[in-house]
Scaffold this motif. Structure first.
Motif, mmCIF file in Angstrom:
data_model
loop_
_atom_site.group_PDB
_atom_site.id
_atom_site.type_symbol
_atom_site.label_atom_id
_atom_site.label_comp_id
_atom_site.label_asym_id
_atom_site.label_seq_id
_atom_site.Cartn_x
_atom_site.Cartn_y
_atom_site.Cartn_z
ATOM 1 N N GLN A 571 0.829 -1.205 0.000
ATOM 2 C CA GLN A 571 0.000 0.000 0.000
ATOM 3 C C GLN A 571 0.864 1.256 0.000
ATOM 4 O OE1 GLN A 571 -2.815 0.160 3.232
ATOM 5 N NE2 GLN A 571 -3.577 2.190 2.687
ATOM 6 N N ALA A 572 1.940 1.244 0.802
ATOM 7 C CA ALA A 572 2.822 2.413 0.862
ATOM 8 C C ALA A 572 3.536 2.629 -0.472
ATOM 9 C CB ALA A 572 3.840 2.230 1.983
ATOM 10 N N ARG A 573 3.926 1.537 -1.116
ATOM 11 C CA ARG A 573 4.612 1.661 -2.402
ATOM 12 C C ARG A 573 3.670 2.210 -3.470
ATOM 13 N NH1 ARG A 573 8.696 -3.601 -2.738
ATOM 14 N NH2 ARG A 573 9.190 -3.654 -0.519
ATOM 15 N N GLN A 574 2.444 1.708 -3.477
ATOM 16 C CA GLN A 574 1.492 2.184 -4.477
ATOM 17 C C GLN A 574 1.138 3.643 -4.251
ATOM 18 O OE1 GLN A 574 0.656 0.466 -7.210
ATOM 19 N NE2 GLN A 574 -0.310 2.385 -7.867
ATOM 20 N N GLN A 575 1.128 4.080 -2.983
ATOM 21 C CA GLN A 575 0.838 5.478 -2.685
ATOM 22 C C GLN A 575 1.900 6.391 -3.291
ATOM 23 O OE1 GLN A 575 -2.010 6.754 -1.053
ATOM 24 N NE2 GLN A 575 -1.141 8.588 -2.019
ATOM 25 N N LEU A 576 3.160 5.940 -3.245
ATOM 26 C CA LEU A 576 4.235 6.726 -3.866
ATOM 27 C C LEU A 576 4.035 6.801 -5.380
ATOM 28 C CD1 LEU A 576 7.411 5.504 -1.927
ATOM 29 C CD2 LEU A 576 6.359 7.772 -1.833
ATOM 30 N N VAL A 577 3.605 5.680 -5.981
ATOM 31 C CA VAL A 577 3.331 5.685 -7.420
ATOM 32 C C VAL A 577 2.237 6.696 -7.743
ATOM 33 C CG1 VAL A 577 2.518 4.323 -9.386
ATOM 34 C CG2 VAL A 577 4.038 3.282 -7.698
ATOM 35 N N ASP A 578 1.166 6.657 -6.965
ATOM 36 C CA ASP A 578 0.033 7.556 -7.206
ATOM 37 C C ASP A 578 0.440 9.013 -7.024
ATOM 38 O OD1 ASP A 578 -1.453 5.289 -7.654
ATOM 39 O OD2 ASP A 578 -2.358 5.262 -5.640
ATOM 40 N N ASP A 579 1.240 9.298 -5.994
ATOM 41 C CA ASP A 579 1.673 10.679 -5.739
ATOM 42 C C ASP A 579 2.513 11.202 -6.907
ATOM 43 O OD1 ASP A 579 0.417 10.563 -3.310
ATOM 44 O OD2 ASP A 579 2.251 10.222 -2.135
ATOM 45 N N PHE A 580 3.376 10.352 -7.437
ATOM 46 C CA PHE A 580 4.215 10.782 -8.556
ATOM 47 C C PHE A 580 3.381 11.012 -9.812
ATOM 48 C CE2 PHE A 580 6.602 9.547 -12.384
ATOM 49 C CZ PHE A 580 7.581 10.540 -12.386
ATOM 50 N N LEU A 581 2.486 10.067 -10.119
ATOM 51 C CA LEU A 581 1.694 10.180 -11.340
ATOM 52 C C LEU A 581 0.689 11.329 -11.274
ATOM 53 C CD1 LEU A 581 1.048 6.424 -12.174
ATOM 54 C CD2 LEU A 581 2.668 7.994 -13.243
ATOM 55 N N LYS A 582 0.349 11.747 -10.052
ATOM 56 C CA LYS A 582 -0.528 12.912 -9.918
ATOM 57 C C LYS A 582 0.170 14.151 -10.473
ATOM 58 C CE LYS A 582 -2.651 13.184 -6.060
ATOM 59 N NZ LYS A 582 -2.923 13.407 -4.616
ATOM 60 N N ASP A 583 1.493 14.206 -10.283
ATOM 61 C CA ASP A 583 2.266 15.339 -10.802
ATOM 62 C C ASP A 583 2.744 15.109 -12.228
ATOM 63 O OD1 ASP A 583 2.028 16.625 -8.353
ATOM 64 O OD2 ASP A 583 3.897 15.779 -7.575
ATOM 65 N N HIS A 584 2.782 13.819 -12.666
ATOM 66 C CA HIS A 584 3.282 13.492 -14.003
ATOM 67 C C HIS A 584 2.356 12.472 -14.662
ATOM 68 C CE1 HIS A 584 6.803 14.884 -11.689
ATOM 69 N NE2 HIS A 584 7.179 15.428 -12.831
ATOM 70 N N PRO A 585 1.157 12.871 -14.974
ATOM 71 C CA PRO A 585 0.204 11.918 -15.577
ATOM 72 C C PRO A 585 0.680 11.467 -16.955
ATOM 73 C CG PRO A 585 -0.623 14.170 -15.704
ATOM 74 C CD PRO A 585 0.595 14.226 -14.838
ATOM 75 N N GLY A 586 0.324 10.244 -17.288
ATOM 76 C CA GLY A 586 0.643 9.721 -18.604
ATOM 77 C C GLY A 586 1.907 8.894 -18.666
ATOM 78 N N LEU A 587 2.754 8.955 -17.648
ATOM 79 C CA LEU A 587 3.966 8.138 -17.646
ATOM 80 C C LEU A 587 3.622 6.707 -17.222
ATOM 81 C CD1 LEU A 587 6.598 10.621 -16.145
ATOM 82 C CD2 LEU A 587 6.308 9.903 -18.523
ATOM 83 N N PRO A 588 4.375 5.724 -17.687
ATOM 84 C CA PRO A 588 4.028 4.313 -17.403
ATOM 85 C C PRO A 588 4.140 3.975 -15.915
ATOM 86 C CG PRO A 588 6.158 4.474 -18.509
ATOM 87 C CD PRO A 588 5.549 5.836 -18.563
ATOM 88 N N ALA A 589 3.025 3.550 -15.323
ATOM 89 C CA ALA A 589 2.989 3.263 -13.893
ATOM 90 C C ALA A 589 3.861 2.071 -13.522
ATOM 91 C CB ALA A 589 1.545 3.014 -13.451
ATOM 92 N N ASP A 590 3.975 1.095 -14.441
ATOM 93 C CA ASP A 590 4.751 -0.099 -14.103
ATOM 94 C C ASP A 590 6.241 0.224 -13.953
ATOM 95 O OD1 ASP A 590 4.848 0.470 -16.841
ATOM 96 O OD2 ASP A 590 5.322 -1.607 -17.352
ATOM 97 N N VAL A 591 6.742 1.155 -14.769
ATOM 98 C CA VAL A 591 8.144 1.552 -14.644
ATOM 99 C C VAL A 591 8.362 2.307 -13.328
ATOM 100 C CG1 VAL A 591 10.014 2.929 -15.647
ATOM 101 C CG2 VAL A 591 8.474 1.614 -17.133
ATOM 102 N N VAL A 592 7.427 3.200 -12.997
ATOM 103 C CA VAL A 592 7.527 3.941 -11.736
ATOM 104 C C VAL A 592 7.498 2.974 -10.559
ATOM 105 C CG1 VAL A 592 6.483 5.711 -10.283
ATOM 106 C CG2 VAL A 592 6.420 5.949 -12.778
ATOM 107 N N ARG A 593 6.608 1.998 -10.604
ATOM 108 C CA ARG A 593 6.528 1.023 -9.503
ATOM 109 C C ARG A 593 7.825 0.202 -9.430
ATOM 110 N NH1 ARG A 593 2.748 -1.534 -6.025
ATOM 111 N NH2 ARG A 593 4.036 -2.923 -4.748
ATOM 112 N N GLY A 594 8.415 -0.108 -10.579
ATOM 113 C CA GLY A 594 9.668 -0.853 -10.576
ATOM 114 C C GLY A 594 10.795 -0.079 -9.914
ATOM 115 N N ILE A 595 10.865 1.230 -10.170
ATOM 116 C CA ILE A 595 11.888 2.067 -9.524
ATOM 117 C C ILE A 595 11.675 2.083 -8.013
ATOM 118 C CG2 ILE A 595 12.743 4.432 -9.294
ATOM 119 C CD1 ILE A 595 12.062 4.852 -12.258
#
Length: 665
Positions: A571-595
């Protein structure tokens, strides 16, 4: 070359303070154009550096020049100007040589020609000013009080012996093929345009080093490695100091070919290579490890093997490697190896009043088996336990010295076994070494941490003293690789070590030096040593220093507590993904989650940490591809959430942009 006429010529450099000459055997029909290269290599001059001319009764020969009445050297042979003529090299310094044909004979079967058959005296350094300037250089070097002594000492890389000459080294130079022009190399090796300039600069450095200190074949190996690095996508050569990359390539090829082994015909230590290339030894070793990892090569890799290693005498190492690789029809006797460890203890070590010396010697002995794996056996039980058992039965001063040292250096429970066996030998009348009562009884002092602000690496320095004689334990810890030890060694007095570190800190604003509680330092180092295995990217000397370093760690006060590694659930990891994509919509979520997963699982629970080293790691993880669109945005977003100064954030953004550009090409 059967049946070919051979001339033995004597090349004498005139007006030298000591005789300087070479006896060279060459085909009688060699052209003067080809003889030029033979003379340059045999003497020790550089190729294609200064003008030259042959002067004979038939005229002057060299690079054609009608105004100077110089004819083409390729148009005349040695036979045609024999038996005596002169050779002038460097029209400024005016180095004049006489060349005399001393003997003519038929070529011997299976013999390479040209070859150097003898000689004496060192070749003067290039650009040293001719005979008068050379005499001044020698005078200044011989007199420490001379006003130019330090200048010439630095200019000659530590000094110059006018009488030095190695006929085998000169002959090796003569047998070396010439390197192709770097421009041709760039084209032939299909070096990408984006990294051509950097690859050219790196190879220029490796060429100069290898031709000056090793041989052409080593230079070719370095070129081969540099080409493979340049063709990687993205190329690791795109970023980083060129001298460090060059040093890393040279040292990597040295590790592949056991250049540090004393029996190697071109033997050169890590310290010598680092000093000559003006880089830190540990920095060079770390870069070499990265080179080997990227290229996926190891020792004696056939693709990067030097031809001189065909008959390399590594019998003892071969025996140990065969033993460690598993059972054979005729296994090497283990007892013979263990006895050799005892018999090889130097007599002088028993009487050395400095207990640090036996600690260093026996730590090196223990390094021979660290990190190795045996089939169905524990390596410490076989070697450490085995040598203690053999020493206990030997009842000699050497055996007792080994036991006293292992009582301090060996891990539990072998330390107690060694101590008990040592006491038994001493009680039986075997004389103890003079340092028996002092070894291991060090007084710990203060500890410091020198680390970068990004959280990649830290060097821990801990002071110790033997009756006032101080020394420093230095350990390089890499947190970006899961907190492992990459290097450990003993240095001089803490004040001298810290003085050098403070100078580095003042020159490198991205590093910090601060004191550390010795108990916390112990906890940190124990964790890092425990994480370090035989497959970890450690320095060449780490295995031999490890036992001594661990004994010093055990001498520090216990009870230190490290901050726990942060844990991040799904849950904490996904929250970081969501927070980032809120500022950068359209980028691939799977790559962000991998980082983010990489930071949580492999970077000590630090998903938001960004650093130069971590960016390098991320772009080489296939599971994160394509990462080029995400990396710049992620780097800026995560860096803004770290306590970093603005210049550091700007530098990180530039690195991320460079990686993305290379990945996109």
């Amino acid at each position: 070359m059967k049946g070919v006429r051979i001339h033995r010529i004597k090349i004498t450099l005139l007006e030298m303070p000591v005789p300087v000459w070479r006896a060279v055997e060459v085909p009688a029909d060699i052209t003067l154009a080809d003889l030029y290269g033979v003379i340059q290599k045999a003497m020790g001059w550089e190729l294609n550096y200064h003008l030259h001319v042959f002067e004979s009764a038939r005229g002057r020969f060299g690079e054609p020049d009608p105004e100077l009445k110089i004819q083409d050297a390729a148009s005349v042979t040695l036979d045609e100007v024999a038996p005596r003529f002169e050779y002038l090299y460097d029209f400024g310094d005016n180095w004049r040589h006489t060349i005399v044909v001393e003997e003519t004979f038929t070529a011997e079967p299976d013999t390479r020609y040209p070859r150097v058959a003898g000689g004496a005296g060192a070749c003067p350094p290039e650009d040293s000013g001719g005979t008068f300037g050379y005499a001044e250089l020698l005078e200044a070097l011989a007199d420490p009080a001379h006003e130019e002594h330090e200048h010439y000492l630095e200019w000659t890389d530590g000094g110059h012996d006018p009488a030095a000459f190695d006929v085998e080294a000169a002959d090796r130079r003569l047998g070396d093929p010439e390197l192709t022009d770097i421009g041709e190399w760039l084209t032939d090796e299909r070096i990408p345009k984006a990294v051509r300039a950097k690859a050219s600069d790196i190879v220029t450095i490796t060429d100069a080093f290898c031709l000056g200190h090793l041989d052409t074949e080593f230079a070719e190996l370095c070129r081969q490695a540099a080409a493979k690095l340049a063709r990687k996508r993205p190329s690791p050569l795109a970023r980083g100091d060129l001298h460090i990359w060059a040093a890393g390539v040279v040292y990597a090829m040295g590790r592949v070919n056991f250049l540090g082994d004393g029996t190697h015909p071109l033997h050169m230590s890590a310290y010598e290579i680092a000093t000559l290339l003006d880089v830190k030894k540990t920095t060079m070793q770390n870069k070499a490890t990265r080179v080997l990892d990227i290229l996926e090569i190891g020792t004696f890799d056939p693709e990067f093997a030097h031809p001189g290693l065909v008959n390399h005498p590594l019998q003892q190492a071969g025996e140990l490697l065969r033993l460690l690789s598993g059972p054979e029809p005729e296994p090497v006797p283990l007892d013979d190896l263990l006895d050799a460890m005892i018999d090889d203890v130097p007599d002088g070590l028993l009487d050395d009043p400095d207990p640090l010396q036996p600690e260093m010697f026996f730590s090196e002995t223990m390094g021979a088996w660290w990190g190795q794996e045996l089939i169905d056996a524990d390596v410490d039980e076989v070697f450490c336990g085995g040598v203690i058992e053999r020493a206990a039965g030997r009842r000699t001063p050497r055996a007792l010295a080994l036991l006293r040292a292992l009582a301090v250096l060996a891990p539990a429970p072998f330390d107690a076994c060694a101590a008990a066996s040592a006491d038994e030998l001493s009680s039986a009348g075997v004389p103890d070494p003079v340092w028996a009562d002092a070894i291991g009884r060090v007084r710990p002092g203060k500890c410091w941490s020198h680390h970068d602000i990004f959280g990649d690496q830290r060097s821990i320095f801990c002071g110790f003293a033997y009756d006032g004689a101080e020394h420093t334990l230095c350990v390089l810890v890499d947190d970006s690789l899961g907190r492992i030890v990459k290097d450990a060694y003993i240095a001089g007095r803490p004040d001298a070590v810290l003085g050098e570190v403070r100078a580095q800190v003042s020159a490198e604003p991205t590093t910090v030096l601060e004191s550390v509680d010795p108990a916390v330092a112990r906890a940190l180092l124990e964790t890092a040593f425990a994480n370090t295995t035989g497959s970890s990217p450690v320095s060449e000397d780490f295995a031999g220093e490890r036992a001594l370093a661990l004994s010093r760690v055990r001498a520090l006060p216990a009870g230190g507590v490290l901050e726990p590694t942060p844990m991040h659930d799904d849950q904490a990891r996904q929250q970081l993904v969501d927070d980032f994509l809120k500022d950068h919509p359209g980028l691939p979520a799977d790559v962000v989650r991998g980082i983010i997963d990489f930071g949580c699982d492999h970077d000590l629970g630090r998903p938001l940490r960004v650093s130069p080293a971590k960016l390098d790691q991320l772009v080489f993880i296939p599971a994160l591809w394509p990462i080029e669109d995400v990396l710049p945005a992620w780097t800026r977003w995560a860096a803004a959430r770290q306590d970093l100064p603005d210049p550091a954030r700007t530098a990180l953004a530039a690195i991320a942009d460079e990686h993305a550009a290379l990945l996109s090409t």
